[in-house]
Design an enzyme around this catalytic site. Structure first.
Site, PDB file in Angstrom:
ATOM      1  N   CYS A  86      43.000  45.732  47.605  1.00 37.25           N
ATOM      2  CA  CYS A  86      41.570  45.448  47.638  1.00 37.25           C
ATOM      3  C   CYS A  86      41.325  43.947  47.877  1.00 37.25           C
ATOM      4  CB  CYS A  86      40.946  45.982  46.352  1.00 37.25           C
ATOM      5  SG  CYS A  86      39.197  46.281  46.498  1.00 37.25           S
ATOM      6  N   HIS A 182      42.704  51.221  44.652  1.00 36.35           N
ATOM      7  CA  HIS A 182      43.491  50.647  43.546  1.00 36.35           C
ATOM      8  C   HIS A 182      44.588  51.601  43.066  1.00 36.35           C
ATOM      9  CE1 HIS A 182      41.164  47.009  42.325  1.00 36.35           C
ATOM     10  NE2 HIS A 182      40.277  47.593  43.114  1.00 36.35           N
ATOM     11  N   GLU A 184      47.062  51.085  41.157  1.00 39.10           N
ATOM     12  CA  GLU A 184      47.478  50.846  39.757  1.00 39.10           C
ATOM     13  C   GLU A 184      46.596  51.592  38.766  1.00 39.10           C
ATOM     14  OE1 GLU A 184      45.702  48.896  41.531  1.00 39.10           O
ATOM     15  OE2 GLU A 184      44.240  47.846  40.275  1.00 39.10           O
TER      16      GLU A 184
HETATM   17  N1  GLN Z   1      34.732  43.041  46.392  1.00 38.04           N
HETATM   18  C1  GLN Z   1      35.899  42.303  46.043  1.00 38.04           C
HETATM   19  C2  GLN Z   1      36.129  41.139  46.996  1.00 38.04           C
HETATM   20  O1  GLN Z   1      35.506  41.055  47.987  1.00 38.04           O
HETATM   21  C3  GLN Z   1      37.120  43.196  46.020  1.00 38.04           C
HETATM   22  C4  GLN Z   1      36.999  44.251  44.965  1.00 38.04           C
HETATM   23  C5  GLN Z   1      38.271  44.708  44.393  1.00 38.04           C
HETATM   24  O2  GLN Z   1      39.321  44.039  44.514  1.00 38.04           O
HETATM   25  N2  GLN Z   1      38.225  45.819  43.702  1.00 38.04           N
HETATM   26  O3  GLN Z   1      36.938  40.323  46.742  1.00 38.04           O
END
Ligand code: GLN
Length: 201
Positions: A86, A182, A184
């Site tokens: 992410c 995610h 994890e």
């Molecule tokens: N929205 C976050 C970003 O732009 C990422 C979100 C996440 O890692 N769950 O960094």
């Protein structure tokens, strides 16, 4: 030989990734250790790194400030496996934009993808969905998307490991893996196991 994994512990989902990596090593029967890392010195000794989900602007700016960003980039370019989750995938990307605000943020520019931050909406729009990780031979995986980025463009050398709604949500380019979701938090070690096996090879 024991392999040494790190989780970049500047901000975000650190503990969950340390636990997942430890369990993945155990289940895969690989001799290895897992450490929370943030300094260039610690990063320089690693065989594999997870950059966790969190806030990519914060992780990027703080790791730029303490020179870790440069060390991470050098290690990845020298072949160290890295899993960017992410926010971590955003940091790895060549190009990132935000769905709403326009801002510049430090990026590693090692993964040939363009991402759009918060593409599925902000916190309220987080969701879970069954996905398959076809590129890894996993037919069902619990995809947890939290303010997730979308991948709007992939370069020619980027392999798509998984798609959701016809969009790539997990990609691989050599030693680099990025996911919009995610793993994890999935209650399933498949992706972490796949990742630790990369560092062993
Ligand atoms: N929205 C976050 C970003 O732009 C990422 C979100 C996440 O890692 N769950 O960094």
């Amino acid at each position: 030989m024991s392999v040494k994994f790190g989780v970049l512990a500047i901000q975000g989902d650190v503990r969950e990734n340390v636990d997942s990596l430890k369990l993945a090593l155990e289940e895969a029967g690989i001799d290895g250790t897992v450490h929370e890392v943030w300094s260039p010195e610690d990063i320089s000794t690693l065989d594999g790194l997870v950059i966790p989900g969190g806030e990519s602007t914060t992780i990027g700016q703080l790791s730029l400030a303490n020179d870790s960003l440069k060390e991470i980039k050098e290690k990845i370019q020298a072949g160290m496996p890295v899993l960017g989750i992410c926010a971590g995938m955003i940091l790895l990307s060549n190009n990132a934009s935000d769905r709403i605000v326009s801002m510049k943020q430090p990026l590693l520019e090692v993964l040939d993808v363009t991402v759009k931050r918060n593409a599925f909406g902000r916190q309220g729009k987080s969701f879970e969905a069954d996905i398959s990780l076809d590129g890894m031979g996993v037919s069902k995986f619990n995809g947890i998307f939290i303010r997730a980025p979308s991948i709007t463009h992939t370069g020619p050398d980027v392999e798509i490991l998984s798609k959701f709604d016809d969009m790539p949500v997990a990609v691989k380019n050599g030693n680099i893996i990025g996911t919009s979701f995610h793993p994890e938090l999935a209650g399933d070690l498949a992706l972490h196991k796949y990742f630790v096996s990369l560092a062993k090879n």
